[in-house]
Scaffold this active site. Sequence first.
Site, PDB file in Angstrom:
ATOM      1  N   GLY A   1      -1.137   0.822  10.804  1.00 26.64           N
ATOM      2  CA  GLY A   1       0.175   0.373  10.361  1.00 26.64           C
ATOM      3  C   GLY A   1       0.446   0.841   8.943  1.00 26.64           C
TER       4      GLY A   1
ATOM      5  N   GLN B   1       4.549   0.892   0.785  1.00 28.05           N
ATOM      6  CA  GLN B   1       3.245   1.461   0.416  1.00 28.05           C
ATOM      7  C   GLN B   1       3.346   2.910  -0.046  1.00 28.05           C
ATOM      8  OE1 GLN B   1       1.492  -0.167   4.280  1.00 28.05           O
ATOM      9  NE2 GLN B   1      -0.308  -0.062   2.970  1.00 28.05           N
TER      10      GLN B   1
ATOM     11  N   CYS C   1      -6.251  -2.650   4.656  1.00 32.38           N
ATOM     12  CA  CYS C   1      -4.940  -2.160   4.224  1.00 32.38           C
ATOM     13  C   CYS C   1      -5.148  -0.832   3.517  1.00 32.38           C
ATOM     14  CB  CYS C   1      -4.307  -3.168   3.271  1.00 32.38           C
ATOM     15  SG  CYS C   1      -2.679  -2.685   2.672  1.00 32.38           S
ATOM     16  N   LEU C   2      -4.313   0.130   3.832  1.00 29.64           N
ATOM     17  CA  LEU C   2      -4.422   1.430   3.157  1.00 29.64           C
ATOM     18  C   LEU C   2      -4.183   1.303   1.656  1.00 29.64           C
ATOM     19  CD1 LEU C   2      -2.792   3.855   5.713  1.00 29.64           C
ATOM     20  CD2 LEU C   2      -5.056   4.035   4.684  1.00 29.64           C
TER      21      LEU C   2
ATOM     22  N   HIS D   1       1.478  -8.174   9.121  1.00 30.18           N
ATOM     23  CA  HIS D   1       0.918  -7.581   7.898  1.00 30.18           C
ATOM     24  C   HIS D   1       1.913  -6.595   7.273  1.00 30.18           C
ATOM     25  CE1 HIS D   1      -2.649  -5.536   5.761  1.00 30.18           C
ATOM     26  NE2 HIS D   1      -1.653  -4.683   5.612  1.00 30.18           N
ATOM     27  N   GLU D   2       2.530  -5.755   8.117  1.00 26.08           N
ATOM     28  CA  GLU D   2       3.469  -4.742   7.604  1.00 26.08           C
ATOM     29  C   GLU D   2       4.779  -5.371   7.145  1.00 26.08           C
ATOM     30  OE1 GLU D   2       2.075  -2.080   6.945  1.00 26.08           O
ATOM     31  OE2 GLU D   2       0.346  -2.289   8.273  1.00 26.08           O
TER      32      GLU D   2
ATOM     33  N   HIS E   1       4.451  -6.535   3.649  1.00 26.63           N
ATOM     34  CA  HIS E   1       4.590  -5.483   2.630  1.00 26.63           C
ATOM     35  C   HIS E   1       6.049  -5.347   2.178  1.00 26.63           C
ATOM     36  CE1 HIS E   1       0.656  -3.647   2.187  1.00 26.63           C
ATOM     37  NE2 HIS E   1       0.505  -3.488   3.480  1.00 26.63           N
TER      38      HIS E   1
HETATM   39  C1  QAP Z   1      -2.974  -3.287   8.704  1.00 19.69           C
HETATM   40  O1  QAP Z   1      -4.098  -1.368   7.917  1.00 19.69           O
HETATM   41  C2  QAP Z   1      -4.001  -3.997   9.541  1.00 19.69           C
HETATM   42  O2  QAP Z   1      -9.692   0.269   3.753  1.00 19.69           O
HETATM   43  C3  QAP Z   1      -3.049  -1.785   8.760  1.00 19.69           C
HETATM   44  O3  QAP Z   1     -10.530   2.818   3.639  1.00 19.69           O
HETATM   45  C4  QAP Z   1      -5.354  -3.654   9.482  1.00 19.69           C
HETATM   46  O4  QAP Z   1      -4.293   0.596   8.929  1.00 19.69           O
HETATM   47  C5  QAP Z   1      -3.633  -5.003  10.380  1.00 19.69           C
HETATM   48  C6  QAP Z   1      -7.521   1.727   6.290  1.00 19.69           C
HETATM   49  C7  QAP Z   1      -6.294  -4.323  10.253  1.00 19.69           C
HETATM   50  C8  QAP Z   1      -4.568  -5.663  11.157  1.00 19.69           C
HETATM   51  C9  QAP Z   1      -5.903  -5.316  11.110  1.00 19.69           C
HETATM   52  C10 QAP Z   1      -8.120   0.810   5.450  1.00 19.69           C
HETATM   53  C11 QAP Z   1      -7.954   3.041   6.230  1.00 19.69           C
HETATM   54  C12 QAP Z   1      -6.451   1.369   7.213  1.00 19.69           C
HETATM   55  C13 QAP Z   1      -9.119   1.190   4.579  1.00 19.69           C
HETATM   56  C14 QAP Z   1      -4.693  -0.160   8.081  1.00 19.69           C
HETATM   57  C15 QAP Z   1      -9.550   2.505   4.523  1.00 19.69           C
HETATM   58  C16 QAP Z   1      -8.956   3.440   5.359  1.00 19.69           C
HETATM   59  C17 QAP Z   1      -5.798   0.164   7.185  1.00 19.69           C
HETATM   60 CO    CO Z   2      -1.278  -3.003   4.388  1.00 26.47          CO
END
Ligand code: QAP
Ligand code: CO
Length: 178
Positions: A46, A51, A91-92, A133-134, A137
């Site tokens: 997401g 972001q 989270c990215l 979550h999004e 943001h």
């Molecule tokens: C939100 O987050 C989410 O730390 C989206 O080093 C995540 O895509 C909702 C990511 C999990 C529910 C469950 C995170 C990539 C990606 C990092 C993501 C990383 C590389 C996060």
């Molecule tokens: Co995020």
Amino acid sequence: MALRQVLHYPDSRLRNKAKPVAVVDDDIRRLIDDLLETMYDAPGIGLAATQVNVHKRVLVVDVSAEHDQPHAFVNPVIEFTEGTQEREEGCLSVPGFYETVERAAHIRVNALDRDGKAFTMTAEGLLAVCIQHECDHLDGKLFVDYLSGLKRQRIKKKLQKRAPDSSRRPAVARAGRG
Ligand code: QAP
Ligand code: CO
């Protein structure tokens, strides 16, 4: 399509409240395509426009194993929630940190699609978490805000150590400095 640079916590621009999109035009469709490309490149499930420092109410998600079920939401509004679930989130914008957060188990969300057409989606499980979550943001909220102050401070300090002036300097000035 183009990759866009992702802001990292505690960059203050992640706290901006995004503005509603008035018209879903080619600029918005380009933003959606760039968000998807940036999300898949990470890889992530997401990404919200906030972001990538665009403060418009646009987000993308794809929680499928094959990364072949992208969904774009313009002006999303979660109009119904039910129950709770706990799941580990990342989270990215908070790279390398994962913590368990409580969210609604079931949601119904109204939004516009990439053609500007209104739709309603019901979601549960990981997809429901990801949309919540999004949507956060777009209101300047991060998953770390649900953690204890102690945990949040520890994450903040570690990320600041990696990029000491990330909250004061534009992302472009940091590019190439590792
Ligand atoms: C939100 O987050 C989410 O730390 C989206 O080093 C995540 O895509 C909702 C990511 C999990 C529910 C469950 C995170 C990539 C990606 C990092 C993501 C990383 C590389 C996060
Ligand atoms: Co995020």
